[in-house]
Structures are given as C-alpha cells and as structure tokens.
Scaffold this active site. Sequence first.
Site, short mmCIF file in Angstrom:
data_model
loop_
_atom_site.label_atom_id
_atom_site.label_comp_id
_atom_site.label_asym_id
_atom_site.label_seq_id
_atom_site.Cartn_x
_atom_site.Cartn_y
_atom_site.Cartn_z
N GLY A 46 46.59 12.71 -31.35
CA GLY A 46 46.82 13.76 -30.38
C GLY A 46 45.54 14.08 -29.63
CD GLN A 51 40.99 17.94 -28.98
OE1 GLN A 51 42.16 17.62 -28.77
NE2 GLN A 51 40.34 17.52 -30.05
CB CYS A 95 39.79 18.30 -35.29
SG CYS A 95 39.73 18.85 -33.57
CG HIS A 137 45.62 19.80 -34.65
ND1 HIS A 137 44.82 19.74 -35.78
CD2 HIS A 137 44.81 19.44 -33.62
CE1 HIS A 137 43.59 19.37 -35.42
NE2 HIS A 137 43.56 19.18 -34.12
O1 K1U Z 1 43.50 17.09 -31.69
C1 K1U Z 1 42.80 16.26 -32.24
O2 K1U Z 1 41.63 16.49 -32.49
C2 K1U Z 1 43.38 14.94 -32.66
C3 K1U Z 1 43.71 14.90 -34.15
C4 K1U Z 1 45.15 15.33 -34.33
C5 K1U Z 1 45.62 15.67 -35.71
C6 K1U Z 1 45.23 14.97 -36.83
C7 K1U Z 1 45.71 15.31 -38.07
C8 K1U Z 1 46.58 16.32 -38.20
C9 K1U Z 1 46.96 17.03 -37.10
C10 K1U Z 1 46.49 16.69 -35.85
C11 K1U Z 1 43.49 13.47 -34.64
O3 K1U Z 1 44.11 12.58 -34.17
S1 K1U Z 1 42.32 13.20 -35.86
C12 K1U Z 1 42.47 11.45 -36.21
C13 K1U Z 1 43.66 11.12 -37.02
O4 K1U Z 1 44.26 11.98 -37.63
C14 K1U Z 1 44.16 9.72 -37.09
C15 K1U Z 1 43.47 8.69 -36.52
C16 K1U Z 1 43.95 7.39 -36.61
C17 K1U Z 1 45.13 7.13 -37.27
C18 K1U Z 1 45.81 8.16 -37.86
C19 K1U Z 1 45.33 9.45 -37.77
ZN ZN Z 2 41.92 18.80 -32.84
#
Ligand code: K1U
Ligand code: ZN
Length: 173
Positions: A46, A51, A95, A137
């Site tokens: 996401g 951001q 995040c 989130h």
């Molecule tokens: O908003 C953001 O910072 C993105 C975040 C979103 C998120 C992660 C976990 C739970 C809720 C929301 C991320 O994408 S962090 C990276 C991540 O979780 C991920 C990366 C690669 C594969 C799978 C997950």
């Molecule tokens: Zn985030």
Amino acid sequence: MALLTILEFPDPRLRKEALPITDVDDSIRQLADDMLETMYDAPGIGLAAPQIGVMDRLIVLDCVKEDGEELRPLVMFNPVVVAASDEVNVYEEGCLSIPEQYGEVTRPEVVDVEWMDRDGNAQRERFDGLWATCVQHEIDHLDGKLFIDHLKPLRRQMITRKMQKLKREMARK
Ligand code: K1U
Ligand code: ZN
C-alpha cells in the site's frame, strides 16, 4: 511513469491531514500510477499520497501476495470506512515510512469502504484479512496517523527514538 521518494518518520508532513480530491483529472491519475509503481518497487502492499509529500486523499494498494496470482492494483480517491466489524484482527504491521520497524496492531477484521475510482465513479466494497488491515493503515495516513500510534506507549517510544537517532546520524553524513 516515475518512481517517487517516500518520506520517512519523523517528517512532519506525515502528521498532517490530507485534503479531499474534488476533480479526478489526468494529473491525479498519473500521480496514482506513479504511486503504484513506487509501491511495487519498494516493495509494499500500500501507499498513501502524504507518504510522497502530496496532501491529497489518495491511496493505492495491492495485497495479492501469491507468486503467479494476478495483480489487483486498487486506486482510491477520498476513501472512507463506512462500516466496521466488532470482531478484530491482530497483524504485525510495517510501514514504508518507518523502515525496518514492526508492531502488532489490532483493528476491525472486516470493513466496508467507499471511494471514488479513477473514472470518478463511486465504489463500495467489503474487505477482510490483509486487505482490511492495509486499507485501514492507508486511510490512517490520510489523517496523519501512523501504525505506531496504535502500539503500547513503550513500544511506540522505542521506535520513535530509533527513528530520531537514525535521522540525526543521516544528517551528520
Ligand atoms: O503504507 C505503507 O507504509 C505501506 C505498508 C502497508 C502495510 C503493511 C503491513 C500492514 C498494513 C499495511 C507496506 O507495504 S510495508 C511492506 C510490506 O508489508 C510488504 C512488503 C512486501 C511484501 C509483503 C508485504
Ligand atoms: Zn504506512
């Protein structure tokens, strides 16, 4: 298409409320496409406009994680949670603006979200599992809220101090 720079906590722009989008035009559609490219490149599931320093109520997400499964990029303008389950789910969140820090966050397990799509049409959908966690989130980002705000004070303080120290070290380089 362009890769955008993701702001890192404690950048004050991550704490501001984003403003509603009134017109879905080509420039905001281009921004959404650049955000999707940035999210896939990170990699993440996401990304919210604040951001990347843009204070518009725009989020993108794609929580398809299985290799070989078709991608499902979603672009949401002005997303709102209109209903939430009493049942909750605990997920260890990360995040992209708080790299390498994680914490268990409790949120409603199922949410109904309304938003405007890239053609300006109203949409409504029920999300569960990782999709529900992620969309909440991202909507939090639009209100200047971060996942660390949901953690116990001690864990939040630890992450905050680590990130402040990292920022000081980067400034010295
Ligand atoms: O908003 C953001 O910072 C993105 C975040 C979103 C998120 C992660 C976990 C739970 C809720 C929301 C991320 O994408 S962090 C990276 C991540 O979780 C991920 C990366 C690669 C594969 C799978 C997950
Ligand atoms: Zn985030």
